[in-house]
Design a protein around this motif. Structure first.
Motif, PDB file in Angstrom:
ATOM      1  N   GLY A 174      79.761  87.486  84.928  1.00 46.65           N
ATOM      2  CA  GLY A 174      80.060  87.343  83.505  1.00 46.65           C
ATOM      3  C   GLY A 174      78.803  87.412  82.659  1.00 46.65           C
ATOM      4  O   GLY A 174      78.794  88.045  81.591  1.00 46.65           O
ATOM      5  N   TYR A 175      77.732  86.800  83.132  1.00 44.14           N
ATOM      6  CA  TYR A 175      76.474  86.847  82.379  1.00 44.14           C
ATOM      7  C   TYR A 175      75.937  88.273  82.308  1.00 44.14           C
ATOM      8  O   TYR A 175      75.474  88.716  81.250  1.00 44.14           O
ATOM      9  CB  TYR A 175      75.442  85.927  83.023  1.00 44.14           C
ATOM     10  N   LEU A 176      75.994  89.004  83.434  1.00 43.42           N
ATOM     11  CA  LEU A 176      75.475  90.376  83.436  1.00 43.42           C
ATOM     12  C   LEU A 176      76.294  91.279  82.525  1.00 43.42           C
ATOM     13  O   LEU A 176      75.743  92.150  81.827  1.00 43.42           O
ATOM     14  CB  LEU A 176      75.481  90.915  84.867  1.00 43.42           C
ATOM     15  N   LEU A 177      77.623  91.099  82.518  1.00 39.99           N
ATOM     16  CA  LEU A 177      78.469  91.899  81.620  1.00 39.99           C
ATOM     17  C   LEU A 177      78.159  91.573  80.164  1.00 39.99           C
ATOM     18  O   LEU A 177      78.102  92.466  79.305  1.00 39.99           O
ATOM     19  CB  LEU A 177      79.943  91.642  81.930  1.00 39.99           C
ATOM     20  N   TRP A 178      77.960  90.288  79.871  1.00 38.10           N
ATOM     21  CA  TRP A 178      77.610  89.894  78.503  1.00 38.10           C
ATOM     22  C   TRP A 178      76.260  90.468  78.106  1.00 38.10           C
ATOM     23  O   TRP A 178      76.082  90.954  76.977  1.00 38.10           O
ATOM     24  CB  TRP A 178      77.580  88.368  78.422  1.00 38.10           C
ATOM     25  N   LEU A 179      75.308  90.447  79.028  1.00 32.74           N
ATOM     26  CA  LEU A 179      73.983  90.997  78.752  1.00 32.74           C
ATOM     27  C   LEU A 179      74.069  92.495  78.475  1.00 32.74           C
ATOM     28  O   LEU A 179      73.411  93.016  77.556  1.00 32.74           O
ATOM     29  CB  LEU A 179      73.061  90.723  79.941  1.00 32.74           C
ATOM     30  N   SER A 181      76.679  94.097  77.325  1.00 30.49           N
ATOM     31  CA  SER A 181      77.370  94.345  76.047  1.00 30.49           C
ATOM     32  C   SER A 181      76.426  94.194  74.853  1.00 30.49           C
ATOM     33  O   SER A 181      76.641  94.784  73.796  1.00 30.49           O
ATOM     34  CB  SER A 181      78.552  93.385  75.904  1.00 30.49           C
ATOM     35  N   ARG A 182      75.370  93.411  75.029  1.00 33.09           N
ATOM     36  CA  ARG A 182      74.381  93.231  73.968  1.00 33.09           C
ATOM     37  C   ARG A 182      73.293  94.300  74.002  1.00 33.09           C
ATOM     38  O   ARG A 182      72.437  94.353  73.122  1.00 33.09           O
ATOM     39  CB  ARG A 182      73.713  91.854  74.106  1.00 33.09           C
TER      40      ARG A 182
END
Length: 338
Positions: A174-179, A181-182
């Motif tokens: 989840g953190y990597l996907l959020w990163l 997306s930014r």
């Protein structure tokens, strides 16, 4: 392997410590899962899912080792390799202290002396750094607690790491996907070689961790503490010779005290091993002599022998957790882990 890993993390820049940590969690699960497919060992999973207490302990182990990994990656990439190595020098002393406080293991006088010298070393280093060596203490305590929890879980090395990385997987992904997306992710943005190195964090993590997990359920905590010399020696030498980190006199003094404590532990372990081996040899000789005195007509299957044994080997130094074999192995095959 753990001693040389400080050479690997700087290769992953410009990725930050948290991104590297997240990739380490995600790719570790893939490599451990592949190992389980290869050895076809899945029966443990159903049994584990029916044991909430062990699942809770695995969650604790995953959380503790996440802290350990994150602090270690950050410290190496921030120029604190020597202080990180100190954490793994202190770790055997912390492991022994946990064995005393939580498992009620008894220490011999030399072991108490070693723990006291280690405490003095922390005081000296606190003065030298102008602050407590929090990186070292965090690494030492987190890895010692991790070893204790692994012992309580009592699961094989591959299986235990698979369970822990399964707990870590979704938050890390989840953190990597959020990163991504930014637009802040370096995976793919820095070329194929960089992406391959991030994937390789799985191998760098899984192989030594599987080895440690297999050992954690086979040896006492005190012995496991004695096993952890080689990796911090490598890390310390890399910090001084390769990364050119400063070592003022007060830090040398603190490290010297830590090394003195470890030498005391090693000497005490070897001495105890020799005494235990001699005592065990004497007990076996008494049993053999008693069996010979009974005469050839009385065999091992004779009911009278089964009812009235001629001798019994008493456990030697059963209260202390370092026996003859463990103590020799502890000195001859040291290891530690970031």
């Amino acid at each position: 392997m753990w001693g040389l890993v400080p050479l690997f993390w700087p290769l992953l820049k410009p990725a930050g410590a948290v991104e590297i940590l997240a990739h380490r969690m995600v790719w570790s699960l893939f490599f451990v899962g592949a190992a389980l497919l290869f050895i076809r060992r899945w029966a443990w999973l159903g049994e584990l899912l029916r044991q909430p207490r062990r699942l809770a302990l695995i969650t604790v182990a995953a959380a503790v080792i996440t802290v350990n990994w994150g602090v270690y990656i950050w410290s190496v990439n921030s120029g604190h390799v020597v202080e990180a190595s100190l954490g793994y020098f202190i770790n055997p002393l912390v492991t022994i202290a946990i064995g005393v406080l939580l498992l009620k293991e008894r220490l011999r006088p030399v072991q108490w002396t070693a723990v006291g010298v280690g405490f003095a070393a922390v005081v000296v280093l606190t003065v030298g750094y102008g602050r407590p060596p929090w990186i070292s203490l965090c690494l030492a305590f987190s890895f010692a607690v991790y070893g204790l929890v692994k012992k309580k879980i009592n699961l094989g090395g591959v299986e235990s790491l698979a369970a822990e990385t399964a707990v870590q997987f979704l938050p890390a992904l989840g953190y990597l996907l959020w990163l991504g997306s930014r637009g802040d992710s370096t995976f793919g943005a820095e070329g194929t070689g960089h992406a391959a190195l991030l994937v390789a964090t799985g191998i760098v993590t899984a192989l030594p961790m599987v080895c440690f997990g297999a050992a954690a359920i086979r040896v006492p905590l005190s012995t496991m503490g004695l096993l952890q010399y080689l990796a911090p020696v490598f890390q310390f030498l890399l910090g001084i010779l390769y990364f050119k980190e400063a070592m003022p006199p007060e830090r040398w003094a603190g490290f010297a005290l830590v090394w003195l404590a470890l030498m005391l532990l090693t000497w005490d372990a070897l001495r105890t091993a020799r005494r235990s081996a001699r005592a065990l040899t004497r007990e076996r000789a008494k049993v053999a002599a008693a069996a010979a005195a009974a005469g050839p007509a009385v065999g091992p299957e004779d009911p009278s022998v089964m009812a009235k044994p001629t001798g019994r080997v008493k456990p030697v130094d059963a209260v202390n957790t370092v026996d003859a074999v463990d103590a020799v192995d502890a000195v001859s095959a040291p290891k530690a882990g970031p």
